[in-house]
Motif scaffolding. Sequence first.
Motif, PDB file in Angstrom:
ATOM      1  N   UNK A  10       0.753  -1.283   0.049  1.00 23.68           N
ATOM      2  CA  UNK A  10      -0.006   0.000  -0.040  1.00 23.68           C
ATOM      3  C   UNK A  10       0.977   1.311   0.206  1.00 23.68           C
ATOM      4  N   UNK A  11       2.431   1.151   0.444  1.00 23.59           N
ATOM      5  CA  UNK A  11       2.974   2.252   0.280  1.00 23.59           C
ATOM      6  C   UNK A  11       3.258   2.941  -1.262  1.00 23.59           C
ATOM      7  N   UNK A  12       3.117   4.339  -1.354  1.00 20.73           N
ATOM      8  CA  UNK A  12       3.220   4.895  -2.414  1.00 20.73           C
ATOM      9  C   UNK A  12       4.646   5.626  -2.569  1.00 20.73           C
ATOM     10  N   UNK A  13       5.592   5.525  -1.453  1.00 19.57           N
ATOM     11  CA  UNK A  13       6.707   6.152  -1.678  1.00 19.57           C
ATOM     12  C   UNK A  13       6.968   7.599  -1.358  1.00 19.57           C
ATOM     13  N   UNK A  15       7.553   9.486   0.879  1.00 20.76           N
ATOM     14  CA  UNK A  15       8.767   9.960   1.762  1.00 20.76           C
ATOM     15  C   UNK A  15       8.425  10.823   2.926  1.00 20.76           C
ATOM     16  N   UNK A  16       7.040  11.108   3.182  1.00 18.18           N
ATOM     17  CA  UNK A  16       6.767  11.903   4.337  1.00 18.18           C
ATOM     18  C   UNK A  16       7.347  11.139   5.781  1.00 18.18           C
ATOM     19  N   UNK A  17       7.228   9.974   5.867  1.00 17.75           N
ATOM     20  CA  UNK A  17       7.612   9.296   6.923  1.00 17.75           C
ATOM     21  C   UNK A  17       9.213   9.416   7.332  1.00 17.75           C
ATOM     22  N   UNK A  18       9.940   9.383   6.142  1.00 17.47           N
ATOM     23  CA  UNK A  18      11.407   9.571   6.226  1.00 17.47           C
ATOM     24  C   UNK A  18      11.907  10.868   6.823  1.00 17.47           C
ATOM     25  N   UNK A  19      10.948  12.124   6.490  1.00 15.59           N
ATOM     26  CA  UNK A  19      11.410  13.482   7.091  1.00 15.59           C
ATOM     27  C   UNK A  19      10.901  13.297   8.440  1.00 15.59           C
ATOM     28  N   UNK A  20       9.902  12.633   8.802  1.00 10.88           N
ATOM     29  CA  UNK A  20       9.357  12.807  10.088  1.00 10.88           C
ATOM     30  C   UNK A  20      10.278  11.974  11.214  1.00 10.88           C
ATOM     31  N   UNK A  21      11.009  10.997  10.760  1.00 12.92           N
ATOM     32  CA  UNK A  21      11.866  10.343  11.651  1.00 12.92           C
ATOM     33  C   UNK A  21      12.840  10.975  12.426  1.00 12.92           C
ATOM     34  N   UNK A  23      15.507   9.672  14.127  1.00 13.56           N
ATOM     35  CA  UNK A  23      16.559   8.875  13.946  1.00 13.56           C
ATOM     36  C   UNK A  23      16.972   8.792  12.494  1.00 13.56           C
ATOM     37  N   UNK A  24      16.241   9.047  11.671  1.00 11.56           N
ATOM     38  CA  UNK A  24      16.529   8.834  10.321  1.00 11.56           C
ATOM     39  C   UNK A  24      17.025   7.517   9.934  1.00 11.56           C
ATOM     40  N   UNK A  25      15.964   6.595  10.202  1.00 10.93           N
ATOM     41  CA  UNK A  25      16.219   5.357   9.939  1.00 10.93           C
ATOM     42  C   UNK A  25      15.269   4.660   8.911  1.00 10.93           C
ATOM     43  N   UNK A  26      14.449   5.676   8.379  1.00 12.05           N
ATOM     44  CA  UNK A  26      13.527   5.181   7.007  1.00 12.05           C
ATOM     45  C   UNK A  26      13.985   6.099   5.745  1.00 12.05           C
ATOM     46  N   UNK A  27      13.928   5.190   4.487  1.00  9.48           N
ATOM     47  CA  UNK A  27      14.461   5.790   3.425  1.00  9.48           C
ATOM     48  C   UNK A  27      13.625   5.196   2.258  1.00  9.48           C
ATOM     49  N   UNK A  28      13.225   5.944   1.148  1.00 12.74           N
ATOM     50  CA  UNK A  28      12.466   5.217  -0.040  1.00 12.74           C
ATOM     51  C   UNK A  28      13.626   4.492  -0.734  1.00 12.74           C
ATOM     52  N   UNK A  40       9.182   1.696  -2.382  1.00 15.51           N
ATOM     53  CA  UNK A  40       8.765   1.604  -1.205  1.00 15.51           C
ATOM     54  C   UNK A  40       9.565   2.358   0.003  1.00 15.51           C
ATOM     55  N   UNK A  41       9.102   2.486   1.033  1.00 16.44           N
ATOM     56  CA  UNK A  41      10.037   2.927   2.122  1.00 16.44           C
ATOM     57  C   UNK A  41      10.501   1.605   2.715  1.00 16.44           C
ATOM     58  N   UNK A  42      11.699   1.680   3.152  1.00 20.28           N
ATOM     59  CA  UNK A  42      12.430   0.701   4.122  1.00 20.28           C
ATOM     60  C   UNK A  42      13.135   1.082   5.306  1.00 20.28           C
ATOM     61  N   UNK A  43      13.232   0.356   6.311  1.00 21.34           N
ATOM     62  CA  UNK A  43      13.761   0.506   7.559  1.00 21.34           C
ATOM     63  C   UNK A  43      15.360   0.194   7.297  1.00 21.34           C
TER      64      UNK A  43
END
Length: 68
Positions: A10-13, A15-21, A23-28, A40-43
């Motif tokens: 369901x992820x559209x990539x 990247x909003x989650x990557x900017x909110x983290x 610890x910067x542990x998420x990336x498209x 998709x976003x990966x941890x």
Amino acid sequence: MAKLTINKELCKGCGLCTTACPKQILAVSKTVSNSKGYFVVEELDPSKCIACAFCATMCPDCVIKVEK
């Protein structure tokens, strides 16, 4: 330790989650895409997750689930 689950189908990539983290542990991902063709976003480092759930709050499609 926190458990982060991303529904990659369901992820559209966006990247909003990557900017909110904080610890910067998420990336498209540049290589992994879902059946719809979205990258998709990966941890990157699950051990650094502090379960703040900022990523889940920012996700417009509610594809991220955070458990402590």
